[in-house]
Design a protein around this motif. Structure first.
Motif, PDB file in Angstrom:
ATOM      1  N   GLY A  62      -4.077   0.893  -3.800  1.00 48.56           N
ATOM      2  CA  GLY A  62      -3.942   2.318  -4.116  1.00 48.56           C
ATOM      3  C   GLY A  62      -5.049   3.085  -3.397  1.00 48.56           C
ATOM      4  O   GLY A  62      -5.880   2.498  -2.711  1.00 48.56           O
ATOM      5  N   HIS A  63      -5.068   4.401  -3.572  1.00 47.45           N
ATOM      6  CA  HIS A  63      -6.139   5.166  -2.930  1.00 47.45           C
ATOM      7  C   HIS A  63      -6.422   6.461  -3.684  1.00 47.45           C
ATOM      8  O   HIS A  63      -5.560   6.958  -4.426  1.00 47.45           O
ATOM      9  CB  HIS A  63      -5.782   5.480  -1.471  1.00 47.45           C
ATOM     10  N   SER A  64      -7.616   6.977  -3.469  1.00 47.97           N
ATOM     11  CA  SER A  64      -8.017   8.215  -4.150  1.00 47.97           C
ATOM     12  C   SER A  64      -7.102   9.371  -3.730  1.00 47.97           C
ATOM     13  O   SER A  64      -6.542   9.366  -2.632  1.00 47.97           O
ATOM     14  CB  SER A  64      -9.482   8.545  -3.811  1.00 47.97           C
ATOM     15  N   ARG A  65      -6.959  10.346  -4.599  1.00 44.88           N
ATOM     16  CA  ARG A  65      -6.168  11.562  -4.357  1.00 44.88           C
ATOM     17  C   ARG A  65      -4.746  11.268  -3.879  1.00 44.88           C
ATOM     18  O   ARG A  65      -4.229  11.956  -2.982  1.00 44.88           O
ATOM     19  CB  ARG A  65      -6.847  12.454  -3.309  1.00 44.88           C
ATOM     20  N   CYS A  66      -4.138  10.245  -4.431  1.00 47.76           N
ATOM     21  CA  CYS A  66      -2.795   9.851  -3.978  1.00 47.76           C
ATOM     22  C   CYS A  66      -1.753  10.938  -4.299  1.00 47.76           C
ATOM     23  O   CYS A  66      -1.631  11.381  -5.436  1.00 47.76           O
ATOM     24  CB  CYS A  66      -2.400   8.533  -4.640  1.00 47.76           C
ATOM     25  N   GLY A  67      -1.017  11.347  -3.282  1.00 46.67           N
ATOM     26  CA  GLY A  67      -0.026  12.412  -3.435  1.00 46.67           C
ATOM     27  C   GLY A  67       1.068  12.064  -4.431  1.00 46.67           C
ATOM     28  O   GLY A  67       1.599  12.945  -5.125  1.00 46.67           O
ATOM     29  N   GLY A 114       0.818  -1.209   0.000  1.00 42.57           N
ATOM     30  CA  GLY A 114       0.000   0.000   0.000  1.00 42.57           C
ATOM     31  C   GLY A 114       0.849   1.255   0.000  1.00 42.57           C
ATOM     32  O   GLY A 114       2.077   1.203   0.047  1.00 42.57           O
ATOM     33  N   CYS A 115       0.160   2.393  -0.058  1.00 42.08           N
ATOM     34  CA  CYS A 115       0.837   3.692  -0.055  1.00 42.08           C
ATOM     35  C   CYS A 115       1.173   4.094   1.389  1.00 42.08           C
ATOM     36  O   CYS A 115       0.502   3.688   2.332  1.00 42.08           O
ATOM     37  CB  CYS A 115      -0.083   4.740  -0.694  1.00 42.08           C
ATOM     38  N   SER A 116       2.215   4.918   1.536  1.00 42.82           N
ATOM     39  CA  SER A 116       2.624   5.396   2.869  1.00 42.82           C
ATOM     40  C   SER A 116       1.657   6.419   3.456  1.00 42.82           C
ATOM     41  O   SER A 116       1.770   6.769   4.631  1.00 42.82           O
ATOM     42  CB  SER A 116       3.998   6.062   2.784  1.00 42.82           C
TER      43      SER A 116
END
Ligand SMILES: [Zn+2]
Length: 208
Positions: free
Chosen positions: A102-107, A49-51
Protein backbone atom coordinates in the motif's frame (compact mmCIF):
# COMPACT_ATOMS: atom_id res chain seq x y z
CA UNK A 1 14.59 -20.37 -5.85
CA UNK A 2 15.58 -17.64 -3.42
CA UNK A 3 13.97 -18.29 0.02
CA UNK A 4 11.36 -15.80 1.31
CA UNK A 5 13.61 -14.31 4.02
CA UNK A 6 16.39 -13.71 1.50
CA UNK A 7 13.82 -12.17 -0.86
CA UNK A 8 12.72 -9.78 1.89
CA UNK A 9 16.34 -8.83 2.48
CA UNK A 10 16.78 -8.05 -1.23
CA UNK A 11 13.66 -5.90 -1.25
CA UNK A 12 14.78 -3.96 1.83
CA UNK A 13 18.25 -3.41 0.38
CA UNK A 14 16.82 -2.42 -3.00
CA UNK A 15 14.53 0.11 -1.34
CA UNK A 16 17.49 1.53 0.58
CA UNK A 17 19.34 2.02 -2.74
CA UNK A 18 16.26 3.68 -4.22
CA UNK A 19 15.86 6.04 -1.26
CA UNK A 20 19.50 7.10 -1.34
CA UNK A 21 19.49 7.57 -5.15
CA UNK A 22 21.94 4.72 -5.58
CA UNK A 23 19.68 2.69 -7.88
CA UNK A 24 21.78 0.23 -9.80
CA UNK A 25 22.42 0.83 -13.46
CA UNK A 26 23.96 -2.60 -13.99
CA UNK A 27 22.93 -5.50 -16.16
CA UNK A 28 19.46 -6.06 -14.69
CA UNK A 29 17.75 -4.81 -17.86
CA UNK A 30 20.48 -5.62 -20.39
CA UNK A 31 20.11 -7.45 -23.70
CA UNK A 32 21.92 -10.42 -22.15
CA UNK A 33 19.47 -10.54 -19.24
CA UNK A 34 16.55 -10.30 -21.69
CA UNK A 35 17.72 -13.25 -23.73
CA UNK A 36 18.35 -15.36 -20.62
CA UNK A 37 14.81 -14.60 -19.43
CA UNK A 38 13.16 -15.21 -22.81
CA UNK A 39 12.91 -18.92 -22.08
CA UNK A 40 11.78 -18.77 -18.46
CA UNK A 41 11.40 -16.79 -15.27
CA UNK A 42 11.89 -17.34 -11.58
CA UNK A 43 10.60 -14.19 -9.85
CA UNK A 44 11.59 -14.27 -6.16
CA UNK A 45 8.60 -12.21 -4.99
CA UNK A 46 5.05 -11.36 -5.97
CA UNK A 47 4.14 -7.74 -5.31
CA UNK A 48 0.47 -6.77 -5.17
CA UNK A 49 0.60 -2.99 -5.34
CA UNK A 50 -1.51 0.02 -6.24
CA UNK A 51 -1.72 1.33 -9.83
CA UNK A 52 -0.63 4.78 -8.62
CA UNK A 53 1.96 6.15 -11.06
CA UNK A 54 4.24 7.08 -8.17
CA UNK A 55 4.62 3.55 -6.80
CA UNK A 56 6.12 1.26 -9.46
CA UNK A 57 7.31 -1.83 -7.58
CA UNK A 58 10.41 -2.50 -9.69
CA UNK A 59 11.66 1.04 -9.17
CA UNK A 60 10.95 1.46 -5.46
CA UNK A 61 12.60 -1.92 -4.75
CA UNK A 62 15.34 -1.32 -7.34
CA UNK A 63 14.88 -4.70 -9.04
CA UNK A 64 15.46 -5.75 -12.62
CA UNK A 65 13.78 -7.84 -15.28
CA UNK A 66 12.57 -11.21 -14.08
CA UNK A 67 12.86 -10.37 -10.36
CA UNK A 68 9.29 -9.44 -9.41
CA UNK A 69 5.88 -10.75 -10.44
CA UNK A 70 3.86 -7.57 -10.13
CA UNK A 71 0.09 -7.21 -9.89
CA UNK A 72 -1.15 -3.63 -9.83
CA UNK A 73 -4.71 -2.52 -9.20
CA UNK A 74 -6.08 0.69 -7.70
CA UNK A 75 -6.08 0.38 -3.91
CA UNK A 76 -4.10 -2.92 -3.97
CA UNK A 77 -7.38 -4.71 -3.47
CA UNK A 78 -7.85 -8.47 -3.63
CA UNK A 79 -10.54 -9.70 -6.02
CA UNK A 80 -10.63 -13.17 -7.61
CA UNK A 81 -8.35 -12.23 -10.53
CA UNK A 82 -5.66 -10.98 -8.12
CA UNK A 83 -5.85 -14.21 -6.12
CA UNK A 84 -5.61 -16.15 -9.38
CA UNK A 85 -2.49 -14.20 -10.39
CA UNK A 86 -0.82 -14.90 -7.04
CA UNK A 87 -1.76 -18.59 -7.25
CA UNK A 88 -0.28 -18.71 -10.75
CA UNK A 89 3.10 -17.34 -9.65
CA UNK A 90 3.26 -19.45 -6.49
CA UNK A 91 2.36 -22.66 -8.26
CA UNK A 92 4.06 -22.15 -11.61
CA UNK A 93 7.32 -20.55 -10.50
CA UNK A 94 7.52 -21.61 -6.85
CA UNK A 95 7.68 -17.96 -5.74
CA UNK A 96 7.74 -18.11 -1.90
CA UNK A 97 7.12 -14.46 -1.00
CA UNK A 98 4.08 -12.19 -1.52
CA UNK A 99 4.18 -8.52 -0.56
CA UNK A 100 1.01 -6.42 -0.44
CA UNK A 101 2.27 -2.87 -1.02
CA UNK A 102 0.00 0.00 0.00
CA UNK A 103 1.09 3.63 0.03
CA UNK A 104 0.46 6.93 1.76
CA UNK A 105 -2.31 9.22 0.42
CA UNK A 106 -3.75 6.41 -1.70
CA UNK A 107 -6.41 7.74 -4.09
CA UNK A 108 -8.53 4.60 -3.75
CA UNK A 109 -8.72 5.13 0.01
CA UNK A 110 -9.57 8.80 -0.45
CA UNK A 111 -12.26 7.91 -3.02
CA UNK A 112 -13.74 5.39 -0.59
CA UNK A 113 -13.81 7.93 2.23
CA UNK A 114 -15.47 10.40 -0.10
CA UNK A 115 -18.06 7.86 -1.17
CA UNK A 116 -18.86 6.99 2.45
CA UNK A 117 -19.13 10.57 3.64
CA UNK A 118 -20.68 12.16 0.54
CA UNK A 119 -22.20 9.37 -1.57
CA UNK A 120 -22.59 10.11 -5.27
CA UNK A 121 -25.34 8.30 -7.04
CA UNK A 122 -23.79 8.68 -10.48
CA UNK A 123 -20.64 6.82 -9.49
CA UNK A 124 -19.47 4.27 -12.05
CA UNK A 125 -20.38 0.70 -11.16
CA UNK A 126 -16.85 -0.44 -12.00
CA UNK A 127 -15.25 2.12 -9.76
CA UNK A 128 -17.69 1.21 -7.00
CA UNK A 129 -16.47 -2.39 -7.21
CA UNK A 130 -13.08 -1.13 -6.00
CA UNK A 131 -14.60 1.16 -3.37
CA UNK A 132 -16.68 -1.75 -2.06
CA UNK A 133 -13.54 -3.80 -1.47
CA UNK A 134 -11.83 -0.97 0.43
CA UNK A 135 -14.97 0.01 2.34
CA UNK A 136 -14.78 -2.51 5.25
CA UNK A 137 -11.29 -1.25 6.20
CA UNK A 138 -12.45 2.35 6.25
CA UNK A 139 -15.97 2.11 7.65
CA UNK A 140 -15.04 1.05 11.19
CA UNK A 141 -12.43 3.82 11.42
CA UNK A 142 -15.00 6.38 10.38
CA UNK A 143 -17.04 5.40 13.42
CA UNK A 144 -14.22 6.49 15.76
CA UNK A 145 -12.79 9.86 16.79
CA UNK A 146 -10.45 9.58 13.82
CA UNK A 147 -13.18 11.06 11.64
CA UNK A 148 -12.20 14.46 13.04
CA UNK A 149 -8.56 13.99 12.00
CA UNK A 150 -8.51 13.43 8.21
CA UNK A 151 -4.74 12.84 7.86
CA UNK A 152 -4.56 10.20 10.58
CA UNK A 153 -7.78 8.67 9.31
CA UNK A 154 -6.31 8.20 5.82
CA UNK A 155 -3.04 6.80 7.12
CA UNK A 156 -4.82 4.32 9.43
CA UNK A 157 -7.14 3.37 6.57
CA UNK A 158 -4.19 2.68 4.24
CA UNK A 159 -2.76 0.26 6.79
CA UNK A 160 -6.11 -1.36 7.53
CA UNK A 161 -6.57 -1.89 3.80
CA UNK A 162 -3.14 -3.53 3.45
CA UNK A 163 -3.97 -5.79 6.39
CA UNK A 164 -7.31 -6.71 4.80
CA UNK A 165 -5.61 -7.65 1.52
CA UNK A 166 -3.00 -9.74 3.36
CA UNK A 167 -5.75 -11.56 5.25
CA UNK A 168 -7.74 -12.06 2.09
CA UNK A 169 -4.75 -13.64 0.34
CA UNK A 170 -4.04 -15.82 3.37
CA UNK A 171 -7.57 -17.10 3.74
CA UNK A 172 -9.25 -16.57 0.38
CA UNK A 173 -7.58 -19.41 -1.47
CA UNK A 174 -7.29 -23.08 -0.58
CA UNK A 175 -4.16 -23.35 -2.67
CA UNK A 176 -2.38 -20.44 -0.96
CA UNK A 177 -3.49 -21.68 2.47
CA UNK A 178 -1.90 -25.03 1.73
CA UNK A 179 1.40 -23.36 0.83
CA UNK A 180 1.19 -21.14 3.92
CA UNK A 181 0.58 -24.04 6.27
CA UNK A 182 3.47 -26.04 4.90
CA UNK A 183 5.82 -23.08 5.32
CA UNK A 184 6.39 -22.65 1.59
CA UNK A 185 4.86 -19.20 1.43
CA UNK A 186 5.18 -15.93 3.29
CA UNK A 187 2.59 -13.18 2.79
CA UNK A 188 3.53 -9.80 4.22
CA UNK A 189 2.15 -6.27 4.15
CA UNK A 190 4.14 -3.12 3.47
CA UNK A 191 3.56 0.59 3.07
CA UNK A 192 5.39 2.96 0.75
CA UNK A 193 5.76 6.59 1.75
CA UNK A 194 5.29 8.97 -1.19
CA UNK A 195 7.16 11.59 0.83
CA UNK A 196 10.30 9.68 1.83
CA UNK A 197 10.38 6.81 -0.68
CA UNK A 198 10.78 4.37 2.23
CA UNK A 199 8.95 1.03 2.27
CA UNK A 200 8.03 -0.07 5.76
CA UNK A 201 7.15 -3.73 6.25
CA UNK A 202 4.09 -4.13 8.47
CA UNK A 203 2.92 -7.70 8.85
CA UNK A 204 5.06 -10.74 8.37
CA UNK A 205 3.72 -13.75 10.19
CA UNK A 206 4.31 -17.02 8.47
CA UNK A 207 1.22 -19.20 8.21
CA UNK A 208 -2.27 -18.38 9.39
ZN1 LIG B 1 -3.07 4.04 -4.38
Amino acid sequence: MIPAEEGLRRLREGNRRFVSDLGRSDLSTSQLRRSVLATGQEPFAVVLGCSDSRVPAELVFDQGLGDLFVIRVAGNIVAPSQIGSVEFAVERFGTPLVVVLGHSRCGAILATLEQLTRPREAQSRNLLSIVDRVRPSVESLLATELRHDPDRLVSKAVRANVRASVNHLRHGSELLEKYLHTGKLLVVGAEYSLESGVVQFLYGIRGA
